[in-house]
Design a protein around this motif. Structure first.
Motif, PDB file in Angstrom:
ATOM      1  N   GLY A  13       5.204   5.888 -14.946  1.00 22.63           N
ATOM      2  CA  GLY A  13       6.420   6.647 -14.986  1.00 22.63           C
ATOM      3  C   GLY A  13       6.760   7.450 -13.604  1.00 22.63           C
ATOM      4  O   GLY A  13       7.756   8.200 -13.655  1.00 22.63           O
ATOM      5  N   ALA A  14       6.290   6.765 -12.560  1.00 25.12           N
ATOM      6  CA  ALA A  14       6.403   7.482 -11.280  1.00 25.12           C
ATOM      7  C   ALA A  14       7.862   7.499 -11.009  1.00 25.12           C
ATOM      8  O   ALA A  14       8.638   6.576 -11.178  1.00 25.12           O
ATOM      9  N   THR A  15       8.550   8.689 -10.463  1.00 27.38           N
ATOM     10  CA  THR A  15       9.842   8.870 -10.120  1.00 27.38           C
ATOM     11  C   THR A  15      10.075   8.749  -8.848  1.00 27.38           C
ATOM     12  O   THR A  15      11.546   8.849  -8.305  1.00 27.38           O
ATOM     13  N   ASP A  16       9.391   8.696  -7.776  1.00 25.22           N
ATOM     14  CA  ASP A  16       9.594   8.761  -6.415  1.00 25.22           C
ATOM     15  C   ASP A  16      10.300   7.381  -6.143  1.00 25.22           C
ATOM     16  O   ASP A  16      10.157   6.017  -6.378  1.00 25.22           O
ATOM     17  N   PRO A  17      11.334   7.293  -5.391  1.00 23.01           N
ATOM     18  CA  PRO A  17      12.366   6.270  -5.096  1.00 23.01           C
ATOM     19  C   PRO A  17      11.537   5.300  -4.167  1.00 23.01           C
ATOM     20  O   PRO A  17      11.754   3.935  -4.360  1.00 23.01           O
ATOM     21  N   ARG A  18      10.400   5.684  -3.439  1.00 26.86           N
ATOM     22  CA  ARG A  18       9.698   4.835  -2.591  1.00 26.86           C
ATOM     23  C   ARG A  18       8.556   4.060  -3.499  1.00 26.86           C
ATOM     24  O   ARG A  18       7.888   3.168  -2.858  1.00 26.86           O
ATOM     25  N   ALA A  19       8.432   4.525  -4.685  1.00 28.17           N
ATOM     26  CA  ALA A  19       7.240   4.110  -5.684  1.00 28.17           C
ATOM     27  C   ALA A  19       7.410   2.726  -6.056  1.00 28.17           C
ATOM     28  O   ALA A  19       8.408   2.259  -6.592  1.00 28.17           O
ATOM     29  N   PRO A  67       0.843  -1.071  -0.042  1.00 28.03           N
ATOM     30  CA  PRO A  67      -0.012  -0.109   0.185  1.00 28.03           C
ATOM     31  C   PRO A  67       0.739   1.213  -0.020  1.00 28.03           C
ATOM     32  O   PRO A  67       0.317   2.353  -0.762  1.00 28.03           O
ATOM     33  N   ASP A  68       1.888   1.414   0.891  1.00 29.14           N
ATOM     34  CA  ASP A  68       2.621   2.452   0.616  1.00 29.14           C
ATOM     35  C   ASP A  68       3.535   2.796  -0.587  1.00 29.14           C
ATOM     36  O   ASP A  68       3.358   3.807  -0.925  1.00 29.14           O
ATOM     37  N   SER A  69       3.925   1.722  -1.194  1.00 29.53           N
ATOM     38  CA  SER A  69       4.795   1.988  -2.388  1.00 29.53           C
ATOM     39  C   SER A  69       3.897   2.321  -3.538  1.00 29.53           C
ATOM     40  O   SER A  69       4.188   3.054  -4.446  1.00 29.53           O
ATOM     41  N   ILE A  70       2.634   1.857  -3.515  1.00 28.89           N
ATOM     42  CA  ILE A  70       1.602   2.117  -4.345  1.00 28.89           C
ATOM     43  C   ILE A  70       1.214   3.535  -4.395  1.00 28.89           C
ATOM     44  O   ILE A  70       0.931   4.229  -5.375  1.00 28.89           O
ATOM     45  N   ALA A  71       0.896   3.906  -2.907  1.00 26.76           N
ATOM     46  CA  ALA A  71       0.471   5.151  -2.779  1.00 26.76           C
ATOM     47  C   ALA A  71       1.790   6.362  -3.120  1.00 26.76           C
ATOM     48  O   ALA A  71       1.448   7.482  -3.670  1.00 26.76           O
ATOM     49  N   ALA A  72       2.859   5.809  -2.873  1.00 23.12           N
ATOM     50  CA  ALA A  72       3.826   6.706  -3.485  1.00 23.12           C
ATOM     51  C   ALA A  72       3.903   6.852  -5.193  1.00 23.12           C
ATOM     52  O   ALA A  72       4.171   8.089  -5.552  1.00 23.12           O
ATOM     53  N   ALA A  73       3.422   5.803  -5.731  1.00 26.91           N
ATOM     54  CA  ALA A  73       3.392   6.003  -7.079  1.00 26.91           C
ATOM     55  C   ALA A  73       2.386   7.028  -7.500  1.00 26.91           C
ATOM     56  O   ALA A  73       2.363   7.586  -8.504  1.00 26.91           O
ATOM     57  N   ALA A  74       1.370   6.913  -6.957  1.00 28.97           N
ATOM     58  CA  ALA A  74      -0.016   7.541  -7.009  1.00 28.97           C
ATOM     59  C   ALA A  74       0.302   9.146  -6.574  1.00 28.97           C
ATOM     60  O   ALA A  74      -0.604  10.142  -7.331  1.00 28.97           O
ATOM     61  N   ALA A  75       1.071   9.512  -5.818  1.00 30.61           N
ATOM     62  CA  ALA A  75       0.990  10.666  -5.180  1.00 30.61           C
ATOM     63  C   ALA A  75       1.381  11.860  -6.281  1.00 30.61           C
ATOM     64  O   ALA A  75       1.210  12.914  -6.080  1.00 30.61           O
ATOM     65  N   GLY A  76       2.523  11.397  -7.224  1.00 33.34           N
ATOM     66  CA  GLY A  76       2.743  12.440  -8.136  1.00 33.34           C
ATOM     67  C   GLY A  76       1.751  12.770  -9.255  1.00 33.34           C
ATOM     68  O   GLY A  76       2.182  13.453 -10.113  1.00 33.34           O
ATOM     69  N   ALA A  77       0.647  12.158  -9.266  1.00 32.40           N
ATOM     70  CA  ALA A  77      -0.226  11.871 -10.346  1.00 32.40           C
ATOM     71  C   ALA A  77      -0.902  13.417 -10.543  1.00 32.40           C
ATOM     72  O   ALA A  77      -1.390  13.943  -9.474  1.00 32.40           O
ATOM     73  N   ASP A  78      -0.880  14.297 -11.697  1.00 33.21           N
ATOM     74  CA  ASP A  78      -1.655  15.500 -11.864  1.00 33.21           C
ATOM     75  C   ASP A  78      -2.946  15.111 -12.257  1.00 33.21           C
ATOM     76  O   ASP A  78      -3.228  15.468 -13.499  1.00 33.21           O
ATOM     77  N   TRP A  79      -3.884  14.900 -11.381  1.00 29.86           N
ATOM     78  CA  TRP A  79      -5.310  14.579 -11.914  1.00 29.86           C
ATOM     79  C   TRP A  79      -5.980  15.615 -12.304  1.00 29.86           C
ATOM     80  O   TRP A  79      -6.723  15.772 -13.134  1.00 29.86           O
TER      81      TRP A  79
END
Length: 337
Positions: A269-275, A245-257
């Motif tokens: 294409g998430a760039t967060d190292p935690r993603a 859940p944390d790594s998926i949330a990190a991937a979603a955090a940068g989405a510009d909806w």
């Protein structure tokens, strides 16, 4: 209410559908304090019409869901492959996200535990291109020096139907491998160089669970519920992440909806190292026209996004942030005709 499409989201939509049926049968709306885009008068706080029956949803795959909603055969389609904004406009549809999840790379290797296997995008692409054919290949050994891998052929399993899960999986491989981009590309249906195709997420789970030395890809919650081990997958920062859940949330955090037209975004294409690098968002497509059917469909998703978020967590998905839910409700108001 009828829907079709994503097998990725089927467990969650089934649970939401059962809850909605109970709400309808009670004749009351649990969202009585909320405003909504459903009717000129009354809004979401008005009593429900005396419908019953809940949700009839067919998990035919994302491509099938898209085709059915365009044809007017269902009230909504669900897909992990968002339609481009131009196609959404052309077909007079609305498109919005409802939940985020992860595409787990699952395997059946006796003695190799969940999270013990590491896979880079390039090596995973080479497996599905037929260039890496054995678990004892030097490329796999280099990634997994402390794991005992068998000297056995890799049994490659993939989806044989039109799948949004496939689309996101292929998008990750295309990002990591120029050879994959040129030879295979990204789509819901692919001309696979190797492997055997199976139908639906359930087909992947059954095949990988039954066949030693196999590899496949499936929604992470389903992998967990069926006890399939998942690999750590390399992200853009070079970190190997489990689908949590944390790594998926990190991937979603940068989405510009808010900055996207009709929410036509991918998360691979998430760039967060935690993603986690193969995160996928389930999108709903439905007609823009106002009326009793569309009002009922939006009422269902409003309740799901605001009141039944815990169901997503319990099934291994990641709910949308409150801010994004607010943006979606504003989108309904501005887009419906």
């Amino acid at each position: 209410m009828s829907g079709a499409g994503s097998t990725f989201a089927f467990p969650l939509l089934s649970q939401w559908g059962a809850k909605f049926q109970a709400v309808e049968e009670s004749g009351m709306d649990i969202a009585a304090s909320l405003d909504g885009p459903l009717a000129p008068e009354g809004g979401l706080g008005s009593p429900l019409s005396p419908w019953a029956g809940g949700l009839d949803y067919e998990p035919v795959g994302s491509l099938g869901g898209i085709m059915r909603v365009i044809a007017g055969a269902v009230d909504f389609g669900a897909s992990e492959r968002p339609l481009p904004a131009e196609e959404v406009d052309r077909h007079k549809l609305m498109q919005f996200p409802i939940v985020t999840g992860g595409v787990a790379v699952v395997f059946n290797l006796p003695g190799v535990a969940d999270g013990a296997l590491r896979l880079s995008g390039a090596v995973l692409a080479d497996i599905y291109l037929g260039k890496v054919t054995s678990w004892s290949d030097p490329a796999l050994k280099a990634l997994n020096p402390d794991v005992t891998l068998p000297d056995a052929p890799i049994d490659v399993v993939h989806r044989g139907d039109g799948s949004g899960t496939t689309y996101n999986f292929a998008a990750y491989l295309a990002d990591a491998s120029g050879d994959w981009r040129e030879r295979v590309g990204v789509d819901t249906e692919l001309k696979w160089p190797v492997g055997r195709g199976v139908k639906g997420s359930g087909g992947i789970v059954r095949s990988v669970a039954a066949d030693r030395n196999s590899i496949g890809y499936v929604e992470v919650g389903q992998a967990r519920r069926d006890g399939l081990p998942a690999a750590l997958v390399e992200n853009r920062a070079g970190e190997f992440r489990a689908p949590s859940p944390d790594s998926i949330a990190a991937a979603a955090a940068g989405a510009d909806w808010a900055g996207s037209r009709h929410h036509d975004l991918l998360l691979t294409g998430a760039t967060d190292p935690r993603a986690y690098p193969i995160a996928a968002t389930v999108h709903v497509l439905m007609p823009r026209e106002t009326g009793p059917t569309s009002a009922r469909t939006l009422r269902f998703f409003d309740d799901a996004l605001t009141h039944w978020r815990r169901d997503a967590v319990d099934l291994g998905y990641v709910p949308l942030p409150d801010e994004v839910v607010g943006q979606i409700r504003s989108y309904w108001k501005s887009t419906q005709r």
